[in-house]
Each structure stands twice: as C-alpha cells, then as structure tokens.
Design a protein around this motif. Sequence first.
Motif, PDB file in Angstrom:
ATOM      1  N   ALA B 159       0.843  -1.197   0.000  1.00  0.00           N
ATOM      2  CA  ALA B 159       0.000   0.000   0.000  1.00  0.00           C
ATOM      3  C   ALA B 159       0.878   1.247   0.000  1.00  0.00           C
ATOM      4  O   ALA B 159       0.523   2.277  -0.576  1.00  0.00           O
ATOM      5  CB  ALA B 159      -0.906  -0.010   1.232  1.00  0.00           C
ATOM      6  N   ALA B 163       0.707   4.325  -2.601  1.00  0.00           N
ATOM      7  CA  ALA B 163       0.464   5.707  -2.154  1.00  0.00           C
ATOM      8  C   ALA B 163       1.518   6.656  -2.723  1.00  0.00           C
ATOM      9  O   ALA B 163       1.210   7.785  -3.097  1.00  0.00           O
ATOM     10  CB  ALA B 163       0.447   5.765  -0.622  1.00  0.00           C
ATOM     11  N   LYS B 196      -7.239   7.619  -3.069  1.00  0.00           N
ATOM     12  CA  LYS B 196      -6.873   8.347  -1.856  1.00  0.00           C
ATOM     13  C   LYS B 196      -7.869   8.037  -0.740  1.00  0.00           C
ATOM     14  O   LYS B 196      -7.526   8.102   0.438  1.00  0.00           O
ATOM     15  CB  LYS B 196      -6.869   9.855  -2.123  1.00  0.00           C
ATOM     16  N   THR B 197      -9.115   7.724  -1.114  1.00  0.00           N
ATOM     17  CA  THR B 197     -10.114   7.363  -0.103  1.00  0.00           C
ATOM     18  C   THR B 197      -9.701   6.071   0.609  1.00  0.00           C
ATOM     19  O   THR B 197      -9.779   5.982   1.834  1.00  0.00           O
ATOM     20  CB  THR B 197     -11.502   7.183  -0.750  1.00  0.00           C
ATOM     21  N   ILE B 199      -6.688   4.926   0.985  1.00  0.00           N
ATOM     22  CA  ILE B 199      -5.513   5.210   1.820  1.00  0.00           C
ATOM     23  C   ILE B 199      -5.959   5.938   3.092  1.00  0.00           C
ATOM     24  O   ILE B 199      -5.483   5.642   4.189  1.00  0.00           O
ATOM     25  CB  ILE B 199      -4.472   6.062   1.049  1.00  0.00           C
ATOM     26  N   THR B 200      -6.913   6.879   2.951  1.00  0.00           N
ATOM     27  CA  THR B 200      -7.408   7.606   4.126  1.00  0.00           C
ATOM     28  C   THR B 200      -8.124   6.646   5.074  1.00  0.00           C
ATOM     29  O   THR B 200      -7.963   6.716   6.294  1.00  0.00           O
ATOM     30  CB  THR B 200      -8.347   8.751   3.684  1.00  0.00           C
ATOM     31  N   LYS B 201      -8.907   5.701   4.512  1.00  0.00           N
ATOM     32  CA  LYS B 201      -9.573   4.685   5.345  1.00  0.00           C
ATOM     33  C   LYS B 201      -8.549   3.829   6.083  1.00  0.00           C
ATOM     34  O   LYS B 201      -8.734   3.498   7.253  1.00  0.00           O
ATOM     35  CB  LYS B 201     -10.446   3.776   4.472  1.00  0.00           C
ATOM     36  N   LEU B 202      -7.471   3.479   5.396  1.00  0.00           N
ATOM     37  CA  LEU B 202      -6.418   2.681   6.018  1.00  0.00           C
ATOM     38  C   LEU B 202      -5.782   3.462   7.166  1.00  0.00           C
ATOM     39  O   LEU B 202      -5.533   2.917   8.250  1.00  0.00           O
ATOM     40  CB  LEU B 202      -5.357   2.321   4.960  1.00  0.00           C
ATOM     41  N   PHE B 203      -5.549   4.754   6.941  1.00  0.00           N
ATOM     42  CA  PHE B 203      -4.974   5.610   7.977  1.00  0.00           C
ATOM     43  C   PHE B 203      -5.883   5.638   9.212  1.00  0.00           C
ATOM     44  O   PHE B 203      -5.426   5.534  10.345  1.00  0.00           O
ATOM     45  CB  PHE B 203      -4.791   7.033   7.414  1.00  0.00           C
ATOM     46  N   VAL B 204      -7.189   5.732   8.971  1.00  0.00           N
ATOM     47  CA  VAL B 204      -8.163   5.738  10.070  1.00  0.00           C
ATOM     48  C   VAL B 204      -8.120   4.403  10.812  1.00  0.00           C
ATOM     49  O   VAL B 204      -8.137   4.358  12.044  1.00  0.00           O
ATOM     50  CB  VAL B 204      -9.595   6.018   9.542  1.00  0.00           C
TER      51      VAL B 204
END
Lengths: 209, 209
Positions: B159, B163, B196-197, B199-204
């Motif tokens: 991932a 990114a 990017k969504t 990746i943002t979900k993964l970050f969360v």
Amino acid sequence: MKLSERQEEIIRLVKEGQPITSEALAEKLGVTRAALRADLAILTMIGALDARPKVGYVYSDKPKSSLVNEYINEIKVGEIMSKPSVVGEETTVYDAIVYLFLNDVGTLFVENGGFLTGAVSRKDFLKIAIGGTDIHKVPVGVIMTRMPNIICASKEDSAYVLATKIIEHEIDSIPIVEKTMVDDKEQYKILGKVSKTNITKLFVKLGKK
Amino acid sequence: MKLSERQEEIIRLVKEGQPITSEALAEKLGVTRAALRADLAILTMIGALDARPKVGYVYSDKPKSSLVNEYINEIKVGEIMSKPSVVGEETTVYDAIVYLFLNDVGTLFVENGGFLTGAVSRKDFLKIAIGGTDIHKVPVGVIMTRMPNIICASKEDSAYVLATKIIEHEIDSIPIVEKTMVDDKEQYKILGKVSKTNITKLFVKLGKK
C-alpha cells in the motif's frame, strides 16, 4: 524493527503451545527464566505476545499496532495542512472552475468579509456544468454548501480525528479554521485545508525508510 | 504503548547526561545493571535510545518511527482495494458522468473486451463539460487517458508503494490489475482500485483505538 532469532523462536513456541508459561518456554529453549525476561518484556511491549496472569503467554495477532496507533494519534492537523484555495461569493461558477484548475485542487472554499461562508467541490461543479445552468452568470454563492453545514477542524486537532471526519462525512477536503467572535456571532477565519491528498502524503511520509 | 515510570526516568537521565553508560544509569537509579537490562533493551528497540558501543546510551529523537515504518510497509494492496467502477469505451460522456454520480466515485475505468483500455476522472469530465463538447454524443473512449499511459498496480504491491505513486503522479485512483497474454500482447484484467479514499480509510484503521 528486526526481531532476534530467539525472539522469533519464542513467538513460534507460543503459537504452537499457547497458553505457555515462561518456565515452559525457558525449558524448551534450554535457558533460565531470567535469561528470557528481556525478550518476553519486549515481545509483550510491541504487542506480539499477550501476558495473561496465572495462565501464561498467548500470541497476539496485532503485533506493533498499538505503537502505530499511538504514533498516528500524536500527529496534529497543523503539521500537515496546506494552503487553501479561496474565492469570493460573487465569483461566477465558470471563473471558480478555472481557478480550481489553475490551483489543481478538488475543493474551493468561499469567503465573505474574510470569513468562511461556504465550500464547493469538483463534484458540485460537475453537477452544475451538466445541468444546463449558465455557469458564466451564476455566482458560486448560489451553488455552494453553506455554513454551518461545513465540517471544519482546528490546527490542534489530531490528523486521525480529521481523517475519520473525511471518511464518515464522505468529503474530500476540510477547512482548518480559527474561531473569532464578531458582533456576538461566531465567525471562522480560514487558515488552511487538509484533504485526502494531505492524508495520503502523510501516509507516504510514515512509510518512507 | 505506555512506558513504565522507570523507563521514563531512564529517558530523562539519558537526555540529561548523554552519552551515559549502563553502569552510570544503574548507579543513579540505585539498581544493578542486570535489573536495567530489559528496560534498556526495550528503549533501544523502540528507538527511544540509541546504544553506541564503548560510548553509552544517547537519546534518539525518532522514537517508534521505525516500527510504524515497518508496519506500514507490510500492508498489501489486496487488503485495502475496493470494487472498481467500469464502463465500456462506447458509453457517452453524459452516461458515464451519471454512472460516476450513481457510484459516488472519482474515477471510472474503461474496458474493451474485458481488458483495461483507459481511465477518466472527475477532473477530465469537468474539463469536457465546460468546453462546449456535446457530451450526449461523444463516447468516453475519445476523452479518456489511454493505456499504456495509466499507472497500474498489482494486488501484491505494498500500500505504501501505491500511495507514493498516487502522490508522485498526482492521480486520484489506481486500477489494480492482473496481467495476461492475449495473442502475444500484454492485457490487463481489472481486479479492483485503490484511491486516496482507500488510503485515508487505512490511515483511520491504523489510528483506531
């Protein structure tokens, strides 16, 4: 972090015979319990093992995640925000779209008298552009999402909390604002923005060797 | 991760008098060197301290980051990808935009004969929509970015690498593909997408307690 051969061996033994006491582990490895103390402390600390009092060690399938978790929760919005692209309410939709392309952003914030009044996204613009509206005449003030229906954040918020807002509310970009009182009314100055792009950049930074 | 009081005290002492040997630390704390071994091993391992042979311990300003780093680099694209939205090359731009809204995505992938031939983003659609083209007549095949000019990834990629591609090439979404040979030509089946969504979900997910 590279685990030592003995630490890897301990994890293997725990997976095989869990729950397993430190005595049993020491015997299998042919060492004293004292010699294992540092390794067990490390493995428990990084979350690879879970120590259950009076039962023994069990394998945890979430190694390192609590560390990652804490690290991520310490990052503040102020550290990752970027410059916002802002237009006035009277800007025509067409001019606003041109400005969007010039700045290569996904969302424009709209201000009036120096304070945030609205936001317009690429999606909003696309909807208007195919809808037959005269985009050369209509101002963005008419099509924007208007305050207080905009999710905002402050510089002191954690990047994690901001990212959850992006996902929960299905938005691309959040204005970073500072609240001030003007004539007994709450107003918001726009200091920056954080979008999915900023979060993706942060992810890349965290993963860089 | 919560450090113990003694571990916090060790960090404080190292910051004060670095470089400092384990003997000196043991003396200041009034314990034996053996009693400190596990704590020093943990603090070194998580990157809070740096052990310099024959010199002693020094404070490291990058605690935890190498762990976070490794954790992030282990996550595979296959674990985070989502369903792609795909249209055929003959779909009109108007119908494709409607499909984009129905699926609430930012990018459509275009296929022909079951294989990836192109991609169209919200930005591409917006450019066409304000440009005076008849979007009811022109097919997406005419306006799409065409293979081989599309950045792809495979399920096995990390991932993190994906990114970095999103940031470097300034794109919103990457198709996850599987290469097959058809009549001596490389063709790509679309298995999923990561935006990017995702990746943002993964970050969360990484930041969730």
